[in-house]
Write a protein that holds these residues in place. Structure first.
Motif, PDB file in Angstrom:
ATOM      1  N   LYS A 233       4.002   5.476  29.330  1.00 40.74           N
ATOM      2  CA  LYS A 233       4.925   4.352  29.524  1.00 40.74           C
ATOM      3  C   LYS A 233       5.910   4.647  30.649  1.00 40.74           C
ATOM      4  CE  LYS A 233       4.123   2.819  24.934  1.00 40.74           C
ATOM      5  NZ  LYS A 233       4.603   2.316  23.666  1.00 40.74           N
ATOM      6  N   ASN A 290       5.185  25.051  18.191  1.00 43.87           N
ATOM      7  CA  ASN A 290       4.924  23.951  17.259  1.00 43.87           C
ATOM      8  C   ASN A 290       4.581  22.662  17.979  1.00 43.87           C
ATOM      9  OD1 ASN A 290       5.415  25.504  15.110  1.00 43.87           O
ATOM     10  ND2 ASN A 290       7.502  24.775  14.726  1.00 43.87           N
ATOM     11  N   GLY A 293       1.346  20.915  18.049  1.00 49.41           N
ATOM     12  CA  GLY A 293       0.834  20.116  16.932  1.00 49.41           C
ATOM     13  C   GLY A 293       0.955  18.627  17.169  1.00 49.41           C
ATOM     14  N   TYR A 294       1.698  18.242  18.175  1.00 51.27           N
ATOM     15  CA  TYR A 294       1.817  16.820  18.501  1.00 51.27           C
ATOM     16  C   TYR A 294       0.473  16.309  18.991  1.00 51.27           C
ATOM     17  CZ  TYR A 294       3.091  12.589  21.012  1.00 51.27           C
ATOM     18  OH  TYR A 294       3.136  11.303  21.464  1.00 51.27           O
ATOM     19  N   LEU A 308      -0.779   9.051   8.982  1.00 52.11           N
ATOM     20  CA  LEU A 308      -0.355   7.978   9.881  1.00 52.11           C
ATOM     21  C   LEU A 308      -0.953   6.652   9.455  1.00 52.11           C
ATOM     22  CD1 LEU A 308      -0.317   9.216  13.558  1.00 52.11           C
ATOM     23  CD2 LEU A 308       1.558   8.914  11.965  1.00 52.11           C
TER      24      LEU A 308
ATOM     25  N   LYS C  45       7.708  -0.333  24.299  1.00 55.57           N
ATOM     26  CA  LYS C  45       6.701  -0.545  23.265  1.00 55.57           C
ATOM     27  C   LYS C  45       5.631  -1.520  23.759  1.00 55.57           C
ATOM     28  CE  LYS C  45       6.226  -1.869  18.383  1.00 55.57           C
ATOM     29  NZ  LYS C  45       5.342  -0.824  17.872  1.00 55.57           N
ATOM     30  N   ILE C 166      16.459   5.510   9.376  1.00 55.80           N
ATOM     31  CA  ILE C 166      15.071   5.753   9.775  1.00 55.80           C
ATOM     32  C   ILE C 166      14.952   5.837  11.290  1.00 55.80           C
ATOM     33  CG2 ILE C 166      12.797   4.647   9.886  1.00 55.80           C
ATOM     34  CD1 ILE C 166      13.014   3.957   7.073  1.00 55.80           C
ATOM     35  N   ARG C 177      13.306  16.681  21.519  1.00 52.29           N
ATOM     36  CA  ARG C 177      12.036  17.151  20.951  1.00 52.29           C
ATOM     37  C   ARG C 177      11.819  18.649  21.149  1.00 52.29           C
ATOM     38  NH1 ARG C 177      12.331  14.049  25.035  1.00 52.29           N
ATOM     39  NH2 ARG C 177      11.632  14.875  27.007  1.00 52.29           N
ATOM     40  N   GLY C 186       4.593  20.000  15.084  1.00 52.17           N
ATOM     41  CA  GLY C 186       4.338  19.035  16.153  1.00 52.17           C
ATOM     42  C   GLY C 186       3.969  17.660  15.649  1.00 52.17           C
ATOM     43  N   PHE C 187       3.233  17.628  14.545  1.00 49.99           N
ATOM     44  CA  PHE C 187       2.770  16.330  14.064  1.00 49.99           C
ATOM     45  C   PHE C 187       3.932  15.458  13.595  1.00 49.99           C
ATOM     46  CE2 PHE C 187       0.378  13.452  11.193  1.00 49.99           C
ATOM     47  CZ  PHE C 187      -0.500  12.976  12.145  1.00 49.99           C
ATOM     48  N   PHE C 189       6.421  14.711  15.223  1.00 54.10           N
ATOM     49  CA  PHE C 189       6.817  13.810  16.308  1.00 54.10           C
ATOM     50  C   PHE C 189       5.956  12.550  16.321  1.00 54.10           C
ATOM     51  CE2 PHE C 189       8.107  18.068  17.670  1.00 54.10           C
ATOM     52  CZ  PHE C 189       9.476  17.852  17.780  1.00 54.10           C
ATOM     53  N   ASN C 190       4.685  12.711  15.946  1.00 49.03           N
ATOM     54  CA  ASN C 190       3.842  11.520  15.820  1.00 49.03           C
ATOM     55  C   ASN C 190       4.411  10.593  14.757  1.00 49.03           C
ATOM     56  OD1 ASN C 190       1.550  13.746  16.641  1.00 49.03           O
ATOM     57  ND2 ASN C 190       1.120  11.725  17.433  1.00 49.03           N
ATOM     58  N   ILE C 191       4.805  11.203  13.627  1.00 47.64           N
ATOM     59  CA  ILE C 191       5.315  10.403  12.516  1.00 47.64           C
ATOM     60  C   ILE C 191       6.628   9.730  12.909  1.00 47.64           C
ATOM     61  CG2 ILE C 191       6.248  10.592  10.181  1.00 47.64           C
ATOM     62  CD1 ILE C 191       4.187  12.952   9.846  1.00 47.64           C
ATOM     63  N   TYR C 193       7.672   8.981  15.798  1.00 45.15           N
ATOM     64  CA  TYR C 193       7.423   7.954  16.814  1.00 45.15           C
ATOM     65  C   TYR C 193       7.042   6.638  16.151  1.00 45.15           C
ATOM     66  CZ  TYR C 193       5.606   6.130  21.241  1.00 45.15           C
ATOM     67  OH  TYR C 193       5.386   5.383  22.357  1.00 45.15           O
ATOM     68  N   VAL C 194       6.151   6.721  15.181  1.00 46.20           N
ATOM     69  CA  VAL C 194       5.737   5.510  14.463  1.00 46.20           C
ATOM     70  C   VAL C 194       6.922   4.921  13.702  1.00 46.20           C
ATOM     71  CG1 VAL C 194       4.236   4.608  12.669  1.00 46.20           C
ATOM     72  CG2 VAL C 194       3.372   6.309  14.253  1.00 46.20           C
ATOM     73  N   MET C 195       7.672   5.797  13.026  1.00 48.35           N
ATOM     74  CA  MET C 195       8.840   5.328  12.290  1.00 48.35           C
ATOM     75  C   MET C 195       9.789   4.583  13.212  1.00 48.35           C
ATOM     76  SD  MET C 195       9.737   8.529   9.834  1.00 48.35           S
ATOM     77  CE  MET C 195      11.496   8.345   9.953  1.00 48.35           C
ATOM     78  N   ASP C 198       8.122   1.162  14.698  1.00 45.57           N
ATOM     79  CA  ASP C 198       7.783   0.136  13.709  1.00 45.57           C
ATOM     80  C   ASP C 198       9.024  -0.406  13.019  1.00 45.57           C
ATOM     81  OD1 ASP C 198       5.226   0.470  14.407  1.00 45.57           O
ATOM     82  OD2 ASP C 198       4.437   0.806  12.398  1.00 45.57           O
ATOM     83  N   GLU C 199       9.940   0.483  12.693  1.00 43.35           N
ATOM     84  CA  GLU C 199      11.151   0.017  12.033  1.00 43.35           C
ATOM     85  C   GLU C 199      11.977  -0.825  13.007  1.00 43.35           C
ATOM     86  OE1 GLU C 199      11.938   0.001   8.958  1.00 43.35           O
ATOM     87  OE2 GLU C 199      13.883  -0.910   9.370  1.00 43.35           O
TER      88      GLU C 199
END
Lengths: 353, 307, 264
Positions: A233, A290, A293-294, A308, C45, C166, C177, C186-187, C189-191, C193-195, C198-199
């Motif tokens: 983006k 860590n 892990g992203y 997810l 977005k 949230i 980050r 690391g994962f 950050f994926n969560i 990002y969605v939070m 979406d919120e």
């Protein structure tokens, strides 16, 4: 800048041409006057497969790229007469008539092809056999249009273009202008990305977004998932600081043509190496391991990323429930206003005291 | 009392408008709320399994239509059309002829029969209207006059196209305009052979085509093509130094230098060197292969293999 | 603290007190932040929409807009913390101290006091909801009689109270980050990002139509409800939206004989 810059470029070029011809050097790229026909914009046809074939050459842009000293026939070697039959596809690994200054050999892109063949995009496997669906693997032209020089000036800050102050240092000795200019452009263009990140993504997108190709090679929809990240983006809105495909998929210092599959132990995106790739000095150098892990190419696939997936379901459900509950409420309320005095029962305590 | 009633009515009308808006909003947010699936490849629309070659081709062409975006080449900021598989830069966008009646069916790259020269014919079609070569004045008619028309609007250009005259910015055919033949009325006004009326007719026909049976379709096609000659102009009708070129280059604003090139030194020289190149008599429309004069049989066979 | 009169009469009209200046200022900070955050967030977005680039460019493009987004996000988080402290302070000074003075400060009483605050959902909200559906479905002609804070307003109030915790920390962690990667996998950050996105989408969709309908678009208020500026509500609006409070206030102010009936 464009107009006058262009003008000076043309004048410079013409002068250089004149100088060269006076010096008895045959530097004219178009001895055969191919451009007599190929300068016309509309020179085109629809081929048997329904693709538009454009035969137009933009001379001015040709001069702005690294091939400007190469004669047409050096690449299109099968053309022996005019008017000619359909030319064969150009083989970029043929030796052309330019001498490569460092080795005094004729120049060719063979070494690039070697890198490509070793990479995940190579047409042959380790045993030298053709890979399955070999037609899907890219050749030079699938990723490259003719490159263009993007010279840089470093005097008083970085800017685009040839620095006249810089080149004057070359021109003191290399007086025939063309050499100094082309050498300057040759070097400084390579000090930055020769293509903007957005273009780079477009290049990968051409094949990797093809759904049929994805199915044939069992690939994820990598480009579209990447496009959902901040990395893309930012690029899309003009930043060149966030990574495009090459930045994460090529090991720092390796040739960009040597992209390896994830399973190769030396690949930039091999599980063991991801952290190193993310934490290069230009990017997340303060991050811990860590960060590896992203998941960049993440989907809401139930099997691959169940957490997810259910989170997405939760938010979608929440959003739908809240929004449609209140929308229905608002519509009911507005409808109630249309008939304010109607009701099936009258309350004794209806507010009319 | 009346203003009060009016107020009530206004309130109700507003409420109705708001209901409409609320319903629209519900419709509008639906894809936004449920967009995750499509954004992330859950329900990807793949090409139908078992689609025919033609269907796949159509889908491919349709999808490529979108990707013909301009690309930003960074430093020189060149906006250009992306032509798939074209290695050398175009450096520009090429205007399509929006107004040509012929292009509506035949497309903007119409020539495909004459293999050795079709690319050249298409190159000419880029700045010369179809009617120029394919409709000649009948012996009892006055010869056509010629004007430039804008490819987008179809209007006659009051001045000559810029890229035509200015040597430095010579556009080599990409003038955004085309030469079209027409007639001069007695009051001096100019009418193209295919004008507004003809265009409206063709558009109307294309709209209603499917409702017509094949006989009627043929009839209509006859009407549309009634002026079209069996034999088009040939290269040396214009690229000639011995007689007056068919297209009056000087009237159309061509600079003398360019006329010289077209009619003598460059082009004609080339054409004389390669006679078959510019005398495509063997590809006359409407002629069968048998009655084609073949100036050079070997070359012809060669040519049909090629291009 | 400044004391606001419950009813103000101006030009023969009555206005009813709702929000103190302090509360209104908090609201102004809140909506300024939310609007700015939306305008600097949603273009990212929906980066491929035609409106995205112009809006983003207006906020300075990729080199400036993220800084604006982060700045306003920080302000909003601070406001959230501030408001929570403000709430706790009010609760302590008005309720706990009183209980102490009266010498009946027990855990049970404190909970009771907590639940009796006007912002806390209560049984009446549930009955109001039923009354409202009865009225909207033409079953009865008696509109619900909301007290000082209706269930809708409570929903509006708790939406940010759910949304900011949230959105805000998620945004903050994504901003830092690299530093947070030392604590988080690391994962995460994926969560996050969605939070975050979406919120934000839910909040924007809700605020743009539902909240603004309640306070601006509805036929009595269009085009602009002014209570967020003046802090006072007109008598008509008061009758329409808070009839229970209206009746009580009129009685308390000794205007019982002037109470108007509840229109629909």
């Amino acid at each position: 800048m464009g107009k006058s810059f262009f003008k000076t470029r043309v004048i410079l070029f013409l002068t250089a041409l004149l100088l060269c011809s006076m010096a008895g050097l045959s530097n004219a790229e178009d001895e055969l006057n191919c451009v007599l026909c190929h300068k016309h914009r509309g020179l085109s046809r629809i081929d048997e497969n329904g693709n538009l074939r454009l035969f137009y050459i933009n001379e001015h842009m040709f001069e702005e790229g690294p091939h400007f000293r190469v004669k047409c026939i050096d690449c299109h070697q099968d053309i022996a007469k005019i008017p000619h039959d359909p030319a064969k596809k150009v083989d970029c690994t043929t030796e052309c008539h330019l001498t490569e200054p460092s080795g005094q050999k004729n120049f060719s892109h063979k070494s690039v092809a070697e890198q490509l063949n070793k990479s995940v995009h190579g047409k042959f496997d380790t045993e030298g056999k053709e890979k399955k669906n070999v037609q899907d693997f890219p050749g030079c032209k699938d990723c490259h249009e003719e490159p263009l020089y993007r010279p840089l000036s470093f005097f008083k800050g970085k800017a685009g273009g040839i620095s006249q102050r810089g080149i004057s240092r070359c021109k003191t000795c290399h007086r025939t202008g063309k050499f100094a200019e082309s050498f300057y452009k040759h070097v400084t263009s390579r000090l930055q990305k020769t293509r903007q990140p957005v273009e780079m993504v477009q290049v990968c997108d051409r094949c990797h977004s093809d759904k049929d190709l994805q199915q044939r090679h069992n690939l994820d929809d990598v480009v579209n998932t990447y496009k959902e990240t901040f990395h893309y983006k930012a690029i899309k809105f003009g930043s060149d600081e966030t990574p495009d495909c090459l930045d994460c998929h090529v090991v720092k210092g390796e040739s960009v043509h040597f992209i390896e599959g994830r399973n190769s132990p030396t690949a930039a995106n091999n599980n063991k190496n991801v952290a190193t790739t993310c934490r290069t000095s230009e990017c997340h150098d303060k991050a811990s391991e860590n960060l590896a892990g992203y998941r960049v190419h993440v989907t809401y696939d139930k099997d691959k990323y169940p957490f997810l997936h259910y989170m997405m379901m939760f938010f979608t459900g929440l959003m739908a429930a809240v929004m449609y509950f209140f929308l229905v409420l608002i519509i009911l309320e507005l409808l109630r206003r249309l008939f304010p005095n109607f009701s099936f029962t009258k309350s004794p305590d209806d507010g009319h005291h | 009392m009346l203003p009060n009633q009016l107020k009530k009515l206004m309130g109700k009308l507003y409420a109705i408008a708001l209901i409409v808006f609320a319903v629209w909003y519900g419709y509008f947010i639906y894809p936004i709320i449920f967009s995750h699936a499509e954004h992330h490849g859950l329900d990807v629309v793949t090409a139908k399994a078992g689609a025919s070659v033609e269907e796949k081709m159509l889908q491919k062409v349709m999808s490529e239509q979108k990707s013909t975006a301009t690309t930003d080449l960074g430093y020189t900021v060149v906006k250009e059309q992306y032509v798939k598989g074209h290695f050398h830069h175009v450096g520009m966008t090429m205007e399509k002829d929006e107004t040509s009646v012929c292009a509506r069916c035949h497309g903007s790259v119409p020539h495909s029969k004459a293999k050795p020269i079709r690319a050249f014919l298409n190159m000419h079609a880029f700045f010369i209207g179809c009617e120029t070569c394919h409709i000649k004045a009948k012996p009892d008619q006055a010869p056509w006059s010629f004007r430039w028309y804008d490819k987008i609007t179809g209007k006659i250009l009051t001045s000559n196209p810029k890229g035509l005259v200015e040597t430095e910015k010579e556009m080599h055919g990409n003038y955004g305009a085309k030469i079209g033949p027409g007639t001069l009325a007695s009051d001096g006004s100019f009418n193209f052979l295919n004008g507004e009326r003809e265009r409206a007719f063709v558009i109307d026909y294309l709209k209603n085509k499917d409702a017509l049976n094949s006989t009627d379709q043929s009839k209509m096609k006859k009407v549309i093509h009634r002026l079209v000659d069996e034999k088009p102009l040939l290269c040396d009708n214009c690229h000639t130094s011995s007689q007056k070129p068919y297209i009056p280059f000087d009237e159309l604003g061509y600079p003398q230098r360019r006329i010289q090139q077209i009619t003598s030194t460059e082009v004609v020289g080339m054409l004389q060197k390669y006679r078959d190149f510019y005398f495509p008599r063997f590809v006359m429309p409407g002629q069968t292969r048998a009655d084609q004069p073949a100036p050079n049989a070997e070359q012809q066979a060669d040519a049909s293999k090629a291009r | 603290m400044q004391k606001y009169p419950k009813i103000v009469e101006k030009n023969g009209r009555r206005y009813f007190f709702r929000f103190s200046l302090h509360q209104r200022l908090q609201h102004i900070v809140l909506f300024t932040c939310v609007i700015t955050l939306s305008l600097t967030g949603f273009p990212l977005k929906y980066f491929d929409q035609p409106w995205a680039a112009p809006i983003y460019k207006f906020f300075g493009g990729i080199h400036v807009a993220p800084t604006i987004h982060r700045t306003f996000g920080t302000i909003l988080l601070c406001l959230f913390v501030y408001h929570t402290i403000y709430w706790v302070y009010l609760f302590y000074s008005r309720r706990i101290l009183r209980l102490k003075k009266e010498g009946c400060l027990t855990f049970g009483n404190a909970v009771k006091e907590f639940l009796s605050q006007e912002m806390i959902p209560c049984k009446k909200d549930f009955y109001d909801l039923i009354d409202m559906f009865k009225y909207l479905l033409y079953i009865t002609n008696r509109p619900p009689r909301y007290d000082r804070i209706s269930w809708k307003e409570k929903f509006d109030y708790y939406a940010p109270y759910w949304g900011i915790p949230i959105l805000g920390p998620a945004g903050f962690i994504l901003w830092w980050r690299d530093e947070f990667s030392h604590i988080l996998p690391g994962f995460a950050f994926n969560i996050l990002y969605v939070m975050h996105t979406d919120e934000a989408l839910l909040a924007a969709l809700f605020l743009f139509f539902v909240h603004w309908y309640n306070v601006h678009y509805s036929p009595e208020k269009f085009p602009l409800g002014t209570v967020f500026i003046t802090g006072y509500l007109t008598e008509a609006d008061m009758i329409h939206e808070h009839y229970a409070e209206y009746e009580r206030t009129m009685r308390e102010e000794g205007l019982e004989d002037q109470i108007k009936p509840q229109h629909h």
